[in-house]
Design an enzyme around this catalytic site. Structure first.
Site, PDB file in Angstrom:
ATOM      1  N   ASP A   1       0.846  -1.186   0.000  1.00  0.00           N
ATOM      2  CA  ASP A   1       0.000   0.000   0.000  1.00  0.00           C
ATOM      3  C   ASP A   1       0.888   1.245   0.000  1.00  0.00           C
ATOM      4  O   ASP A   1       1.860   1.332   0.748  1.00  0.00           O
ATOM      5  CB  ASP A   1      -0.907  -0.021   1.235  1.00  0.00           C
TER       6      ASP A   1
ATOM      7  N   GLU B   1       0.714  -0.685  -5.303  1.00  0.00           N
ATOM      8  CA  GLU B   1      -0.427   0.247  -5.252  1.00  0.00           C
ATOM      9  C   GLU B   1       0.100   1.589  -5.742  1.00  0.00           C
ATOM     10  O   GLU B   1       0.735   2.343  -5.000  1.00  0.00           O
ATOM     11  CB  GLU B   1      -0.978   0.325  -3.829  1.00  0.00           C
TER      12      GLU B   1
ATOM     13  N   ASP C   1     -11.053   1.053  -0.621  1.00  0.00           N
ATOM     14  CA  ASP C   1     -11.063   2.494  -0.357  1.00  0.00           C
ATOM     15  C   ASP C   1     -12.084   3.232  -1.211  1.00  0.00           C
ATOM     16  O   ASP C   1     -12.247   4.446  -1.052  1.00  0.00           O
ATOM     17  CB  ASP C   1      -9.676   3.094  -0.618  1.00  0.00           C
TER      18      ASP C   1
END
Length: 554
Positions: free
Chosen positions: A322, A369, A422
């Site tokens: 991430d 990501e 998200d």
């Protein structure tokens, strides 16, 4: 043997050199965190329902299961239940331990199990109040046990790759339980500064707590690896998730102070993490985790990251990093700032860290990501380590035909999502976007039925040239905004969505068949179909053998 020259005969195997047959198989999977599974005690766990979900994935033709971080959510972070505000980078979330499996292990009695709780959003405080005492009791039983399970736990504890983080994590938790401070840098100085005599005294004083902590981590590990092994046996790889940063109030920072940007005397963070203003927030996102001292890490050969990567590959087959862009260039915010608007870009370790990791670990199977503010150095780093990036279809319909998330701009080395944890669900997103954006979607994709918009985007994701597609379970179910997992920059009310009551997954036969049909159509399940045929042939062979044995015995 010299290679053939112009006009020479080519080898007999020449016509078999088909690059399409040699291409890596396309892959698809589902994004669902274990907390969202059905389960009787207020939260999904690693028990029977998780295995049923793996069976469902297999029946749908999937070869991947993506989860969010499995770390314990930080209970002092203010972000209730957030796996991205974890209190430890390597420990497992003990709230995921199945109480029913502990009964099977003889560590609890079935009469001790609480009454089932109706499924709703996870109330993490209520779940902790319910499960923590029972987990503590099971751990106590395990510690005093003399049988093979105890021996298995001791072997787990002695593994160098485990003890490297487990002992510090247990000691940190023991001290944290008795020192009533929000952050470790407010602890008494001898404990704050890890004075050897103070630490040895704490280990002796809190031995029972530390042993119980280790026992709970062993139980998590045992249950997770049983599920992991089962998934692999079904041809399903598990994709994990690694937040790039770790919480400041953690054993990771306390035990490795020289690896972080901290005050040399007090240990307070000097620079913290976040991102500048972006599409999610006009003031940016202030995450508040202490930043790494990358120069110190480089001098140390990135040993802290190597330990963390080894742990990740112990838990997962591959994983997403991430905020991958922070390894190329990161936003550094003064620790006393109230927002992320004030900060500066600093250079990250880039390819050097992955060279060190690959040398020590042997592989770097990650997903990068690469969303948000992406600069050329981020793309260069991703390409250098052969890590696929991400393409999110919800971001595709703005900026015209050059938008990188539109299907015609996708690349093979991308993982395509309709939306991630998200994002809003596809139905929720469709309900709130502008008429202009809906018009752009209709001009690009065929939307015949607005009530079926989630599946329009599922089809789009699997039709992409990207070799991997991941679908959020909420979109497979066609759920609206009430099923959203997380809203970035909003602290409360996230992470609690659950799929439904026990028995919900078994009822999703139509959804499995629909997904499998799409995956067959777009070439994702060639290998799956071959496995199915082989399984059926094996079953038929077994039946014939059984029938022959019966015939001969008669």
């Amino acid at each position: 043997m010299a290679p053939p020259s112009i006009g020479d005969d080519l080898p007999s195997s020449y016509a078999d050199d088909d690059p399409f047959k040699k291409a890596a198989p396309r892959r698809t999977g589902v994004l669902l965190h274990p907390t969202s599974l059905p389960g009787p005690f207020g939260i999904g766990d690693l028990g029977k329902q998780a295995f049923i979900f793996v069976d469902w994935l297999h029946s749908a033709g999937c070869s991947l299961w993506q989860v969010l971080p499995l770390v314990p959510p930080g209970r002092k972070s203010g972000e209730d239940g957030s796996p991205y505000a974890g209190q430890d980078a390597n420990c497992g979330n003990t709230l995921l331990i199945s109480l029913e499996a502990l009964v099977e292990d003889g560590l609890l009695d079935d009469t001790e199990l609480p009454k089932p709780m109706p499924v709703s959003k996870v109330d993490f405080k209520a779940v902790a109040a319910l499960k923590d005492p029972l987990l503590a009791k099971a751990a106590k039983e395990l510690v005093k046990d003399k049988g093979p399970l105890k021996a298995e736990m001791e072997a787990f504890r002695r593994q160098p790759a485990i003890s490297a983080w487990l002992e510090d994590a247990a000691l940190f938790a023991a001290i944290d339980a008795v020192v009533n401070e929000e952050f470790w840098w407010y602890w008494p100085v001898p404990l704050r500064d890890r004075n050897p005599k103070a630490l040895e005294s704490a280990r002796k004083e809190h031995k029972d707590f530390i042993d119980a902590f280790v026992a709970q981590q062993f139980l998590f590990q045992r249950q997770w690896q049983a599920l992991h092994k089962y998934a692999n046996s079904k041809g399903i790889r598990i994709i994990g998730d690694m937040p790039i940063y770790v919480g400041g109030h953690s054993a990771d920072v306390w035990a490795n102070r020289n690896q972080f940007e901290l005050d040399k005397v007090t240990g307070k963070p000097l620079l913290v993490s976040g991102v500048p203003p972006d599409a999610f927030s006009s003031t940016g996102q202030l995450w508040g985790s202490p930043l790494y001292d990358w120069k110190a890490m480089a001098k140390d050969g990135y040993s802290w990251w190597i330990k963390r990567m080894k742990r990740a590959f112990d838990l997962y087959d591959e994983f997403r990093i991430d905020h991958f862009r922070g390894l190329a260039g990161y936003w550094a915010i003064p620790a006393d700032s109230k927002t992320a608007m004030v900060g500066s870009w600093k250079m990250g370790p880039r390819e050097e860290i992955f060279t060190a990791v690959k040398k020590a670990v042997g592989k770097v199977d990650i997903i990068a990501e690469d969303l948000g503010i992406i600069t050329g150095d981020v793309l260069k780093l991703r390409k250098a380590i052969n890590a696929p990036g991400m393409a999110v279809l919800q971001f595709a319909f703005g900026g015209g035909s050059s938008n990188p998330y539109l299907l015609h701009n996708h690349e093979k080395d991308q993982v395509v999502y309709p939306g991630t944890h998200d994002n809003d669900t596809m139905v929720g997103w469709w309900q709130r976007i502008s008429l202009e954006e809906k018009k752009a979607v209709r001009e690009y994709l065929t939307v015949e039925d607005e009530d079926d918009v989630a599946w329009v985007f599922i089809r789009a994701a699997v039709s992409s040239v990207g070799k991997t597609a991941i679908i959020a379970m909420q979109d497979i179910l066609g759920l609206d905004n009430s099923a959203r997992m997380n809203t970035p920059a909003v602290q409360a009310g996230n992470w609690g969505w659950r799929i439904g009551e026990v028995g919900s997954i078994e009822k999703l036969e139509k959804e499995a068949a629909r997904l499998r049909g799409l995956l067959v159509q777009y070439g994702f399940v060639r290998a799956f179909a071959e496995r199915q045929v082989a399984t059926e042939l094996d079953g038929f062979s077994c039946k014939l053998t059984s029938m022959l044995g019966t015939f001969l015995s008669n």
